[in-house]
Design an enzyme around this catalytic site. Structure first.
Site, PDB file in Angstrom:
ATOM      1  CE  LYS A   1      -1.659   1.688   4.031  1.00 18.62           C
ATOM      2  NZ  LYS A   1      -1.447   3.116   4.339  1.00 18.62           N
ATOM      3  CG  ASN A   2       2.254   2.788   3.534  1.00 17.39           C
ATOM      4  OD1 ASN A   2       1.119   3.174   3.236  1.00 17.39           O
ATOM      5  ND2 ASN A   2       2.629   2.554   4.776  1.00 17.39           N
TER       6      ASN A   2
ATOM      7  NE  ARG B   1       0.891  10.374  10.079  1.00 19.93           N
ATOM      8  CZ  ARG B   1       0.438   9.458   9.229  1.00 19.93           C
ATOM      9  NH1 ARG B   1      -0.789   8.983   9.362  1.00 19.93           N
ATOM     10  NH2 ARG B   1       1.198   9.010   8.254  1.00 19.93           N
TER      11      ARG B   1
ATOM     12  CG  ASP C   1       7.412  20.545   9.708  1.00 22.31           C
ATOM     13  OD1 ASP C   1       6.792  19.468   9.790  1.00 22.31           O
ATOM     14  OD2 ASP C   1       8.494  20.742  10.296  1.00 22.31           O
ATOM     15  CG  LEU C   2      10.144  17.792   8.023  1.00 21.40           C
ATOM     16  CD1 LEU C   2      10.628  16.422   8.482  1.00 21.40           C
ATOM     17  CD2 LEU C   2      11.222  18.842   8.274  1.00 21.40           C
TER      18      LEU C   2
ATOM     19  NE  ARG D   1      -7.783   4.544   5.313  1.00 19.70           N
ATOM     20  CZ  ARG D   1      -7.656   5.813   5.645  1.00 19.70           C
ATOM     21  NH1 ARG D   1      -8.303   6.290   6.678  1.00 19.70           N
ATOM     22  NH2 ARG D   1      -6.882   6.606   4.945  1.00 19.70           N
TER      23      ARG D   1
ATOM     24  CG  ASP E   1       3.278   1.529   9.416  1.00 19.09           C
ATOM     25  OD1 ASP E   1       2.927   2.384  10.245  1.00 19.09           O
ATOM     26  OD2 ASP E   1       3.474   1.788   8.217  1.00 19.09           O
TER      27      ASP E   1
ATOM     28  CB  CYS F   1      -4.628  10.831  11.487  1.00 17.37           C
ATOM     29  SG  CYS F   1      -3.133   9.896  11.619  1.00 17.37           S
TER      30      CYS F   1
HETATM   31  C1  EPZ Z   1       4.586   6.915   6.297  1.00 13.48           C
HETATM   32  O1  EPZ Z   1       3.886   8.010   6.840  1.00 13.48           O
HETATM   33  C2  EPZ Z   1       3.599   5.782   6.185  1.00 13.48           C
HETATM   34  N1  EPZ Z   1       2.494   6.179   5.320  1.00 13.48           N
HETATM   35  C3  EPZ Z   1       3.080   5.422   7.573  1.00 13.48           C
HETATM   36  O2  EPZ Z   1       2.223   4.296   7.459  1.00 13.48           O
HETATM   37  C4  EPZ Z   1       4.260   5.030   8.465  1.00 13.48           C
HETATM   38  O3  EPZ Z   1       3.787   4.782   9.775  1.00 13.48           O
HETATM   39  C5  EPZ Z   1       5.277   6.172   8.495  1.00 13.48           C
HETATM   40  O4  EPZ Z   1       5.684   6.511   7.126  1.00 13.48           O
HETATM   41  C6  EPZ Z   1       6.538   5.829   9.279  1.00 13.48           C
HETATM   42  O5  EPZ Z   1       7.136   4.690   8.731  1.00 13.48           O
HETATM   43  C7  EPZ Z   1       2.616   6.087   4.014  1.00 13.48           C
HETATM   44  O6  EPZ Z   1       3.654   5.703   3.479  1.00 13.48           O
HETATM   45  C8  EPZ Z   1       1.419   6.395   3.205  1.00 13.48           C
HETATM   46  P1  EPZ Z   1       6.860  10.144   8.286  1.00 13.48           P
HETATM   47  P2  EPZ Z   1       4.533   9.469   6.826  1.00 13.48           P
HETATM   48  O7  EPZ Z   1       6.815  11.433   7.546  1.00 13.48           O
HETATM   49  O8  EPZ Z   1       5.321   9.636   5.582  1.00 13.48           O
HETATM   50  C9  EPZ Z   1       7.267  13.558  11.601  1.00 13.48           C
HETATM   51  C10 EPZ Z   1       0.227   3.065   7.792  1.00 13.48           C
HETATM   52  O9  EPZ Z   1      -0.333   2.542   8.771  1.00 13.48           O
HETATM   53  N2  EPZ Z   1       7.117  14.540  10.510  1.00 13.48           N
HETATM   54  O10 EPZ Z   1       8.001   9.238   8.036  1.00 13.48           O
HETATM   55  O11 EPZ Z   1       3.448  10.421   7.101  1.00 13.48           O
HETATM   56  C11 EPZ Z   1       5.996  12.745  11.832  1.00 13.48           C
HETATM   57  O12 EPZ Z   1       5.075  13.439  12.638  1.00 13.48           O
HETATM   58  C12 EPZ Z   1       0.852   4.436   7.855  1.00 13.48           C
HETATM   59  O13 EPZ Z   1       0.291   2.509   6.677  1.00 13.48           O
HETATM   60  C13 EPZ Z   1       7.284  15.879  10.767  1.00 13.48           C
HETATM   61  O14 EPZ Z   1       7.547  16.299  11.902  1.00 13.48           O
HETATM   62  O15 EPZ Z   1       5.493   9.364   8.085  1.00 13.48           O
HETATM   63  C14 EPZ Z   1       6.541  11.499  12.477  1.00 13.48           C
HETATM   64  O16 EPZ Z   1       6.742  11.710  13.844  1.00 13.48           O
HETATM   65  C15 EPZ Z   1       0.558   5.166   9.107  1.00 13.48           C
HETATM   66  N3  EPZ Z   1       7.133  16.789   9.730  1.00 13.48           N
HETATM   67  C16 EPZ Z   1       7.890  11.314  11.785  1.00 13.48           C
HETATM   68  O17 EPZ Z   1       8.205  12.579  11.201  1.00 13.48           O
HETATM   69  C17 EPZ Z   1       6.848  16.367   8.461  1.00 13.48           C
HETATM   70  O18 EPZ Z   1       6.726  17.225   7.566  1.00 13.48           O
HETATM   71  C18 EPZ Z   1       7.918  10.263  10.694  1.00 13.48           C
HETATM   72  O19 EPZ Z   1       6.794  10.447   9.842  1.00 13.48           O
HETATM   73  C19 EPZ Z   1       6.695  14.991   8.206  1.00 13.48           C
HETATM   74  C20 EPZ Z   1       6.841  14.091   9.245  1.00 13.48           C
END
Ligand code: EPZ
Length: 426
Positions: free
Chosen positions: A22-23, A128, A131-132, A405, A313, A123
């Site tokens: 999915k991801n 989540r 900003d990055l 989902r 996950d 969520c």
């Molecule tokens: C991806 O989410 C996955 N989703 C998530 O899977 C997964 O849990 C996550 O990566 C971590 O492996 C998809 O690929 C669609 P991140 P993502 O940006 O990209 C912080 C599932 O169940 N952050 O790596 O949103 C954030 O809050 C889902 O399938 C910022 O601060 O995760 C978190 O603490 C849930 N600013 C950390 O980074 C930003 O701009 C890592 O999040 C972006 C992220």
């Protein structure tokens, strides 16, 4: 709403086909914006989130034609064609249903010079922020404005290659930067890039489309921008979270199952812990075999980390497994601030778990007890299904919507290896 009913205690035996990830699929679908030629994806899982993403693409004029994969785990073929875009603003009603819709921002901006999308809120698992993603696009020369809950990004003269240094590892922000940089003028270097296999998968697809990318799978990724991308066909990599979830289903229920169409290398951190807890994991030409015969699993501690560490996950599923292991384990969640929603539900099934900040202390119990349960996140929901496999009596998992989902026909895959599990239409 549909429910899943499980009668615990059955040992599992047979094979489970693993679906495409999915991801990986969601950002790959967004990559269709980067070219006016068709992008064909194979091994696409049939999931609600994939359908949401297709709706978002169609809303912007992209055609998305699905050729059903009929056999379980066979995957579908999706032809996405963004020949002409009908707009650059994503429809809020669709976007709010799925955070991953934010993936379209980078590629849409790179293709059309403008993109407008609602800011995703927090969520169930945490705040989540995005900003990055926005900083990466700004580094590539975009003007990024936030107004009335929307992100408006503009780059009327195109994007320009830049050095992007992420202060923390983000999967989504790395994917956003990677996609946008493919069409930027000049070289971009992404430092502290996430190394999740889904990013390398996206990179391989972009290379097949004509992008010039080096360093995939490492934390420094270099992209030489090109003026256009072209048609490509790409097979989505196997879903490592589904793989790990079924590996733990066998660990928790006992038995011997071959997971096919996947690779143990995708779940090495989990495989090591399974080994320590007494569960055998043996690679085969088609995937790998997971076996727990007789022995009670031993408790092992872990903490979630970006890849190649233990994935957040799989944390909920691992906790369900540890709830029936011999001894105590510490499970630390370091990625998201609110990812223990499964704990109250596991407690209702008789688990012994105490939360101290971002650490859950799990003392294994001899037997969980079936109960009606519910979770508000898909991975948490899957952990409750796993707990139900090991529990005495009947467990009913409500709000199967979440499972659908991200897990393709979970009840069919588990009943195929002997679990007593069925979907109850509601
Ligand atoms: C991806 O989410 C996955 N989703 C998530 O899977 C997964 O849990 C996550 O990566 C971590 O492996 C998809 O690929 C669609 P991140 P993502 O940006 O990209 C912080 C599932 O169940 N952050 O790596 O949103 C954030 O809050 C889902 O399938 C910022 O601060 O995760 C978190 O603490 C849930 N600013 C950390 O980074 C930003 O701009 C890592 O999040 C972006 C992220």
């Amino acid at each position: 709403m549909d429910k899943i009913r499980i009668r615990g205690g059955a040992r599992l035996k047979g094979t489970i086909p693993i679906s495409g990830a999915k991801n990986a699929t969601l950002p790959l679908m967004a990559a269709a914006f980067l070219t006016d030629a068709p992008l064909t994806l194979t091994n696409v899982p049939k999931l609600r989130d994939v359908a949401f993403m297709a709706d978002i693409l169609r809303g912007l004029g992209v055609s998305a034609e699905w050729t059903d994969g009929c056999a379980l785990g066979a995957g579908g073929r999706y032809v996405l064609h963004a020949a002409h875009l009908s707009g650059t603003a994503a429809d809020y009603d669709i976007v709010r249903k799925m955070r991953a819709s934010f993936f379209i921002l980078g590629p849409l901006l790179a293709r059309a010079g403008e993109a407008r999308i609602s800011l995703p809120g927090g969520c169930a698992i945490g705040a989540r922020p995005v900003d990055l993603h926005l900083k990466a696009l700004a580094a590539l020369g975009a003007e990024v404005d936030l107004s009335e809950g929307n992100v408006v990004a503009r780059a009327s003269r195109g994007l320009t290659g830049a050095k992007i240094k992420f202060p923390l590892v983000s999967v989504g922000a790395t994917e956003c930067a990677l996609m946008a940089a493919t069409l930027a003028k000049g070289q971009s270097v992404i430092h502290n890039a996430a190394r999740e296999p889904e990013i390398a998968d996206l990179g391989r697809c972009l290379i097949a489309m004509g992008a010039k990318i080096d360093g995939l799978g490492t934390s420094t990724v270099t992209v030489e921008g090109v003026s256009s991308l072209s048609a490509a066909t790409h097979a989505v990599l196997p879903d490592r979270i589904e793989t790990g979830t079924y590996a733990m289903a066998v660990a928790i229920a006992g038995g011997e199952v071959e997971l096919i169409g996947t690779d143990v290398k995708l779940i090495e951190a989990l495989a090591k812990l399974l080994g320590k807890s007494g569960v055998a994991v043996t690679p085969t030409p088609a995937g790998f075999v997971v076996a727990r015969n007789g022995v009670c699993p031993r408790a092992v501690s872990m903490e979630t980390q970006p890849f190649p560490g233990f994935p957040t996950d799989l944390q909920a599923q691992f906790m369900a497994f540890m709830a029936t292991a011999e001894g105590s384990s510490h499970i630390k969640e370091t990625i998201f601030e609110n990812r223990f929603m499964h704990v109250p539900e596991l407690l209702r099934m008789g688990a012994d778990i105490k939360i101290d900040g971002n650490v859950a202390v799990v003392k294994g119990v001899a037997r969980l007890k079936g109960a009606p349960v519910m979770a508000t996140d898909l991975r948490a929901s899957s952990s409750l299904v796993l707990a139900g496999l090991a529990a005495e009596g009947e467990t009913v998992v409500n709000r199967v919507y979440h499972l659908d989902r991200g897990f393709e026909r979970m009840e069919e895959k588990l009943s195929g290896v002997g679990a007593e599990i069925e979907r109850v239409q509601g």
